[in-house]
Motif scaffolding. Structure first.
Motif, PDB file in Angstrom:
ATOM      1  N   ALA A   1       0.871  -1.165   0.000  1.00 20.44           N
ATOM      2  CA  ALA A   1       0.000   0.000   0.000  1.00 20.44           C
ATOM      3  C   ALA A   1       0.915   1.223   0.000  1.00 20.44           C
ATOM      4  CB  ALA A   1      -0.887  -0.005   1.247  1.00 20.44           C
ATOM      5  N   LYS A   2       0.425   2.326  -0.541  1.00 18.81           N
ATOM      6  CA  LYS A   2       1.257   3.538  -0.561  1.00 18.81           C
ATOM      7  C   LYS A   2       1.619   3.996   0.843  1.00 18.81           C
ATOM      8  CE  LYS A   2       1.308   6.219  -4.613  1.00 18.81           C
ATOM      9  NZ  LYS A   2       1.059   7.490  -5.234  1.00 18.81           N
ATOM     10  N   SER A   3       0.766   3.716   1.816  1.00 19.50           N
ATOM     11  CA  SER A   3       1.008   4.151   3.195  1.00 19.50           C
ATOM     12  C   SER A   3       2.055   3.298   3.907  1.00 19.50           C
ATOM     13  CB  SER A   3      -0.301   4.119   3.995  1.00 19.50           C
ATOM     14  OG  SER A   3      -0.810   2.787   4.032  1.00 19.50           O
ATOM     15  N   GLU A   4       2.373   2.140   3.345  1.00 25.28           N
ATOM     16  CA  GLU A   4       3.368   1.264   3.962  1.00 25.28           C
ATOM     17  C   GLU A   4       4.771   1.716   3.576  1.00 25.28           C
ATOM     18  OE1 GLU A   4       1.004  -2.944   4.150  1.00 25.28           O
ATOM     19  OE2 GLU A   4       1.805  -2.335   2.205  1.00 25.28           O
ATOM     20  N   LYS A   5       5.743   1.294   4.364  1.00 25.06           N
ATOM     21  CA  LYS A   5       7.144   1.584   4.075  1.00 25.06           C
ATOM     22  C   LYS A   5       7.910   0.268   3.989  1.00 25.06           C
ATOM     23  CE  LYS A   5       7.282   6.130   5.974  1.00 25.06           C
ATOM     24  NZ  LYS A   5       7.455   6.994   7.050  1.00 25.06           N
ATOM     25  N   VAL A   6       8.920   0.258   3.134  1.00 24.96           N
ATOM     26  CA  VAL A   6       9.805  -0.892   3.014  1.00 24.96           C
ATOM     27  C   VAL A   6      11.165  -0.465   3.544  1.00 24.96           C
ATOM     28  CG1 VAL A   6      10.954  -2.479   1.422  1.00 24.96           C
ATOM     29  CG2 VAL A   6       8.554  -1.837   1.044  1.00 24.96           C
ATOM     30  N   LYS A   7      11.677  -1.221   4.489  1.00 25.87           N
ATOM     31  CA  LYS A   7      12.968  -0.901   5.098  1.00 25.87           C
ATOM     32  C   LYS A   7      13.936  -2.053   4.824  1.00 25.87           C
ATOM     33  CE  LYS A   7      15.006   0.489   9.488  1.00 25.87           C
ATOM     34  NZ  LYS A   7      14.751   0.724  10.906  1.00 25.87           N
ATOM     35  N   VAL A   8      15.047  -1.721   4.165  1.00 25.64           N
ATOM     36  CA  VAL A   8      16.083  -2.720   3.885  1.00 25.64           C
ATOM     37  C   VAL A   8      17.179  -2.565   4.924  1.00 25.64           C
ATOM     38  CG1 VAL A   8      17.839  -3.469   2.223  1.00 25.64           C
ATOM     39  CG2 VAL A   8      15.560  -2.789   1.419  1.00 25.64           C
ATOM     40  N   LEU A   9      17.527  -3.659   5.545  1.00 24.78           N
ATOM     41  CA  LEU A   9      18.611  -3.698   6.529  1.00 24.78           C
ATOM     42  C   LEU A   9      19.731  -4.559   5.960  1.00 24.78           C
ATOM     43  CD1 LEU A   9      16.338  -4.480   9.603  1.00 24.78           C
ATOM     44  CD2 LEU A   9      17.298  -2.259   9.022  1.00 24.78           C
ATOM     45  N   LEU A  10      20.954  -4.052   6.008  1.00 19.70           N
ATOM     46  CA  LEU A  10      22.112  -4.804   5.522  1.00 19.70           C
ATOM     47  C   LEU A  10      23.150  -4.886   6.629  1.00 19.70           C
ATOM     48  CD1 LEU A  10      22.431  -3.301   1.932  1.00 19.70           C
ATOM     49  CD2 LEU A  10      21.338  -5.445   2.617  1.00 19.70           C
ATOM     50  N   SER A  11      23.768  -6.040   6.753  1.00 19.95           N
ATOM     51  CA  SER A  11      24.692  -6.290   7.870  1.00 19.95           C
ATOM     52  C   SER A  11      25.828  -5.277   7.920  1.00 19.95           C
ATOM     53  CB  SER A  11      25.240  -7.717   7.812  1.00 19.95           C
ATOM     54  OG  SER A  11      25.907  -7.942   6.591  1.00 19.95           O
ATOM     55  N   GLU A  12      26.316  -4.814   6.774  1.00 20.18           N
ATOM     56  CA  GLU A  12      27.422  -3.856   6.760  1.00 20.18           C
ATOM     57  C   GLU A  12      27.045  -2.520   7.394  1.00 20.18           C
ATOM     58  OE1 GLU A  12      27.815  -6.309   2.906  1.00 20.18           O
ATOM     59  OE2 GLU A  12      26.232  -5.583   4.209  1.00 20.18           O
ATOM     60  N   ILE A  13      25.771  -2.187   7.366  1.00 19.77           N
ATOM     61  CA  ILE A  13      25.295  -0.902   7.864  1.00 19.77           C
ATOM     62  C   ILE A  13      24.475  -1.062   9.142  1.00 19.77           C
ATOM     63  CG2 ILE A  13      23.849   1.118   7.308  1.00 19.77           C
ATOM     64  CD1 ILE A  13      24.452   0.342   4.290  1.00 19.77           C
ATOM     65  N   ASP A  14      23.592  -2.069   9.140  1.00 22.28           N
ATOM     66  CA  ASP A  14      22.593  -2.216  10.195  1.00 22.28           C
ATOM     67  C   ASP A  14      22.844  -3.382  11.144  1.00 22.28           C
ATOM     68  OD1 ASP A  14      20.802  -0.135   8.971  1.00 22.28           O
ATOM     69  OD2 ASP A  14      20.769  -1.623   7.353  1.00 22.28           O
ATOM     70  N   GLY A  15      23.859  -4.186  10.861  1.00 23.51           N
ATOM     71  CA  GLY A  15      24.167  -5.310  11.734  1.00 23.51           C
ATOM     72  C   GLY A  15      23.432  -6.599  11.409  1.00 23.51           C
ATOM     73  N   ARG A  16      22.469  -6.562  10.486  1.00 19.31           N
ATOM     74  CA  ARG A  16      21.771  -7.778  10.047  1.00 19.31           C
ATOM     75  C   ARG A  16      21.128  -7.538   8.689  1.00 19.31           C
ATOM     76  NH1 ARG A  16      15.963  -8.529  11.233  1.00 19.31           N
ATOM     77  NH2 ARG A  16      15.104  -6.512  11.826  1.00 19.31           N
ATOM     78  N   ASP A  17      20.836  -8.628   8.000  1.00 19.96           N
ATOM     79  CA  ASP A  17      20.176  -8.564   6.701  1.00 19.96           C
ATOM     80  C   ASP A  17      18.698  -8.875   6.862  1.00 19.96           C
ATOM     81  OD1 ASP A  17      22.540  -8.034   5.410  1.00 19.96           O
ATOM     82  OD2 ASP A  17      22.776 -10.031   4.565  1.00 19.96           O
ATOM     83  N   ALA A  18      17.853  -7.993   6.379  1.00 18.38           N
ATOM     84  CA  ALA A  18      16.409  -8.227   6.375  1.00 18.38           C
ATOM     85  C   ALA A  18      15.740  -7.165   5.528  1.00 18.38           C
ATOM     86  CB  ALA A  18      15.840  -8.198   7.789  1.00 18.38           C
TER      87      ALA A  18
END
Length: 190
Positions: free
Chosen positions: A160-177
């Protein structure tokens, strides 16, 4: 009357899923470019640059080809600069061989409206003249405002336009998701 909102995160991709998606994208790049000998990967900071490096590692692992990797800052090319506070400039890092006559694969984490990619295309024109430009994205969430599509997609994720997608990467955020964030009214689900 305004109701308070709670953000609820739901993981839609975990580390192994991201690993498989990037492996598939690397294979697709190799197939479409016939071995990636004239390919340059340019990531759109921040997470796109990290993903570009990961793709280059996979291409080298599969094909033994060292693909040049860089990053392209789009800050000054955004069409929303005047709508918000000043933004810090990012880093544009063009590989030593440049991009002229090469197939440039722009790499980003999430494809949404297409405005970030449009800005990247404008920025690209100021640093060289590639033979072709392709787009790789980890997540395509739809809702395009410009006629832009990705050549390589890790996951199509209807949102939905109101939703957000957040990318997490281990190099930056400590985990991948990859997380889908939804707003829920306070008290919902009780």
């Amino acid at each position: 009357m305004t109701h308070a909102q709670n953000q609820v995160a739901r993981a839609v991709l975990e580390g192994p899923d991201i690993h498989r998606a990037l492996t598939r994208i690397a294979h697709e790049i190799l197939e479409r470019t016939r071995g990636a000998s004239d390919v340059v990967l340019l990531g759109i900071p921040t997470r796109g640059a990290t993903l570009a490096h990961r793709l280059a590692e996979r291409v080298a692992q599969f094909e033994g080809v060292k693909v040049p990797v860089g990053s392209i800052d789009i800050t000054m090319y955004r069409d929303d600069l005047r709508l918000g506070p000043a933004r810090p400039l990012g880093k544009t890092d063009v590989p030593a061989g440049g991009i002229d006559g090469k197939t440039v694969v722009l790499v980003d984490d999430v494809l949404f409206s297409g405005r970030t990619v449009r800005a990247a295309l404008d920025a690209l024109g100021d640093i060289g003249r590639p033979k072709a430009v392709q787009l790789a994205t980890l997540v395509d969430r739809g809702h395009r405002e410009l006629p832009i599509r990705a050549d390589y997609v890790g996951k199509n994720l209807p949102t939905a336009k109101s939703e957000k997608v957040k990318v997490l990467l281990s190099e930056i955020d400590g985990r991948d998701a990859v997380e889908l964030l939804k707003n829920e009214p306070e008290g919902a689900g009780k």
